[in-house]
Design an enzyme around this catalytic site. Structure first.
Site, PDB file in Angstrom:
ATOM      1  N   ASP A  53       0.736  -1.192   0.036  1.00 25.91           N
ATOM      2  CA  ASP A  53       0.028  -0.019  -0.014  1.00 25.91           C
ATOM      3  C   ASP A  53       1.027   1.331  -0.166  1.00 25.91           C
ATOM      4  O   ASP A  53       0.349   2.355  -0.051  1.00 25.91           O
ATOM      5  CB  ASP A  53      -0.883   0.064   1.011  1.00 25.91           C
ATOM      6  CG  ASP A  53      -0.378   0.059   2.694  1.00 25.91           C
ATOM      7  OD1 ASP A  53       0.780  -0.071   2.587  1.00 25.91           O
ATOM      8  OD2 ASP A  53      -0.998   0.164   3.520  1.00 25.91           O
ATOM      9  N   SER A  54       2.007   0.979  -0.278  1.00 25.98           N
ATOM     10  CA  SER A  54       3.197   2.121  -0.097  1.00 25.98           C
ATOM     11  C   SER A  54       2.878   2.963  -1.549  1.00 25.98           C
ATOM     12  O   SER A  54       3.404   3.870  -1.909  1.00 25.98           O
ATOM     13  CB  SER A  54       4.396   1.684   0.242  1.00 25.98           C
ATOM     14  OG  SER A  54       4.792   0.442  -0.795  1.00 25.98           O
ATOM     15  N   ASP A  75      -1.092  -6.033  -0.428  1.00 28.82           N
ATOM     16  CA  ASP A  75      -1.524  -5.621   0.803  1.00 28.82           C
ATOM     17  C   ASP A  75      -2.909  -5.291   1.005  1.00 28.82           C
ATOM     18  O   ASP A  75      -3.533  -5.027   0.124  1.00 28.82           O
ATOM     19  CB  ASP A  75      -0.730  -4.207   1.019  1.00 28.82           C
ATOM     20  CG  ASP A  75       0.348  -4.118   1.988  1.00 28.82           C
ATOM     21  OD1 ASP A  75       0.495  -5.030   2.853  1.00 28.82           O
ATOM     22  OD2 ASP A  75       1.357  -3.140   1.881  1.00 28.82           O
ATOM     23  N   LYS A  87      -1.273  -9.344   2.704  1.00 25.93           N
ATOM     24  CA  LYS A  87      -0.686  -8.945   3.809  1.00 25.93           C
ATOM     25  C   LYS A  87      -1.310  -8.121   4.598  1.00 25.93           C
ATOM     26  O   LYS A  87      -2.293  -7.171   4.205  1.00 25.93           O
ATOM     27  CB  LYS A  87       0.859  -8.358   3.457  1.00 25.93           C
ATOM     28  CG  LYS A  87       1.474  -7.634   4.582  1.00 25.93           C
ATOM     29  CD  LYS A  87       2.888  -7.516   4.483  1.00 25.93           C
ATOM     30  CE  LYS A  87       3.211  -6.072   3.509  1.00 25.93           C
ATOM     31  NZ  LYS A  87       2.617  -4.910   4.479  1.00 25.93           N
ATOM     32  N   GLU A 134      -1.673  -5.609   8.636  1.00 26.35           N
ATOM     33  CA  GLU A 134      -0.950  -5.029   9.652  1.00 26.35           C
ATOM     34  C   GLU A 134      -1.364  -5.330  11.034  1.00 26.35           C
ATOM     35  O   GLU A 134      -2.827  -5.376  11.103  1.00 26.35           O
ATOM     36  CB  GLU A 134      -0.515  -3.587   9.360  1.00 26.35           C
ATOM     37  CG  GLU A 134       0.037  -3.148   8.153  1.00 26.35           C
ATOM     38  CD  GLU A 134       0.334  -1.643   8.101  1.00 26.35           C
ATOM     39  OE1 GLU A 134      -0.003  -0.993   9.067  1.00 26.35           O
ATOM     40  OE2 GLU A 134       1.081  -1.181   7.013  1.00 26.35           O
ATOM     41  N   GLU A 151       9.046  -4.532  10.759  1.00 21.98           N
ATOM     42  CA  GLU A 151       9.557  -3.006  10.212  1.00 21.98           C
ATOM     43  C   GLU A 151      10.235  -2.323  11.493  1.00 21.98           C
ATOM     44  O   GLU A 151       9.630  -2.131  12.427  1.00 21.98           O
ATOM     45  CB  GLU A 151       8.682  -2.306   9.464  1.00 21.98           C
ATOM     46  CG  GLU A 151       8.917  -1.051   9.062  1.00 21.98           C
ATOM     47  CD  GLU A 151       7.868  -0.363   8.065  1.00 21.98           C
ATOM     48  OE1 GLU A 151       6.924  -1.431   7.397  1.00 21.98           O
ATOM     49  OE2 GLU A 151       8.162   0.843   7.597  1.00 21.98           O
TER      50      GLU A 151
END
Ligand code: KIV
Length: 274
Positions: free
Chosen positions: A49-50, A88, A118, A120, A186
């Site tokens: 999602d970057s 993501d 993925k 978070e 991270e």
């Protein structure tokens, strides 16, 4: 929409089996041409999602939508043959309930052909991870600095310092026990990343963590020097493509203004070959 030959692509199980082996090479990709370049060299390609910050100029990953992730996932899938594609889950697409997560993860998998998603979060997302995994959706977890929680974390700071290390270790254990096939660590102190790597049974993939992780990941535009608004300490620039692009555009502008471009080489005549 899927990878051209999913049978040839690495699976989440293949990646899981690489625990303690040759380090996993992982990069992000958001477009077909970049996916083609990274596929030759990478084990895992993340449609992160970057993409929101890197390609869309957004101030954070929070405004990234399901539609953006599906569109970029489809583009990346067209460029991959070998690497595992992970997409993501965007902010607010999975936190509400395991059922909401399943609905959106299934859409990502079906519409893009991704081999995994993925998401978070640590212990508080463990129930959701278990729910997805039991229903056939491989999940990569992401703990430590979780950019979608930037407002709660109060900035992009290193996580797990001092007494906070226990919380991160607990997150790592929880996502591994819940069935995640791998976990991104991270921005953690290197010693903590090493301890977690030796404690849990699934591969750790570091970004700003340590060389002792089971693999490494970087944002492709960061390592190519294409996104140079800021450079976190953990980024190594392997190229300086933004500088190269600026220089190329400067030369083009100069040549157009001086009528040096196009030359005979670039124009057509009645008889000549196209
Ligand atoms: O969105 C992303 O690119 C990521 C990586 C930095 C791990 O989550």
């Amino acid at each position: 929409m899927s990878q051209s030959n999913p049978q040839k692509a690495l699976s989440a199980a293949d990646v899981r089996a690489r625990k303690g082996g040759t380090p996993l090479v992982c990069l992000t990709a958001y477009t077909t041409p970049i996916a083609r370049i990274v596929d030759t060299h990478c084990d895992l390609v993340l449609v992160g999602d970057s993409v929101g910050m890197v390609l869309h100029g957004l101030p954070s990953t929070l405004p990234v939508t399901m539609e953006m992730m599906v569109l970029h996932g489809q583009a990346v899938a067209r460029g991959l043959e070998r690497a595992l594609m992970v997409v993501d889950m965007p902010f607010a697409s999975y936190e509400e309930s395991p059922r909401q997560a399943l609905r959106n993860a299934a859409r990502i998998m079906a519409d893009t052909g991704a081999g995994a998603v993925k998401l978070e979060g640590g212990r508080h997302m463990a129930e959701t991870i278990r729910f997805l995994v039991l229903r056939g959706i491989p999940v990569m977890a992401h703990i430590g600095l979780t950019p979608q929680s930037i407002n709660a974390l109060g900035g992009y700071h290193v996580q797990g310092k001092g007494d906070d290390a226990a919380r991160i270790r607990d997150d790592a254990r929880a996502v591994a026990e819940a069935g995640a096939f791998s976990v991104v660590l991270e921005k953690l102190p290197a010693a903590l990343a090493n301890e977690i790597t030796s404690e849990i049974a699934i591969p750790t993939v570091g970004i700003g963590a340590s060389a002792g992780c089971d693999g490494q990941i970087l944002v492709i535009d960061d390592m190519l020097g294409l996104f140079d608004e800021f450079k976190p300490k953990f980024v190594k620039r392997y190229a300086h493509l933004a500088n190269d692009a600026a220089e190329a555009v400067r030369s083009y502008a100069e040549e157009v203004r001086a009528r040096k471009f196009p030359t005979l080489e670039h124009v057509f005549t009645d008889e000549g070959a196209e």
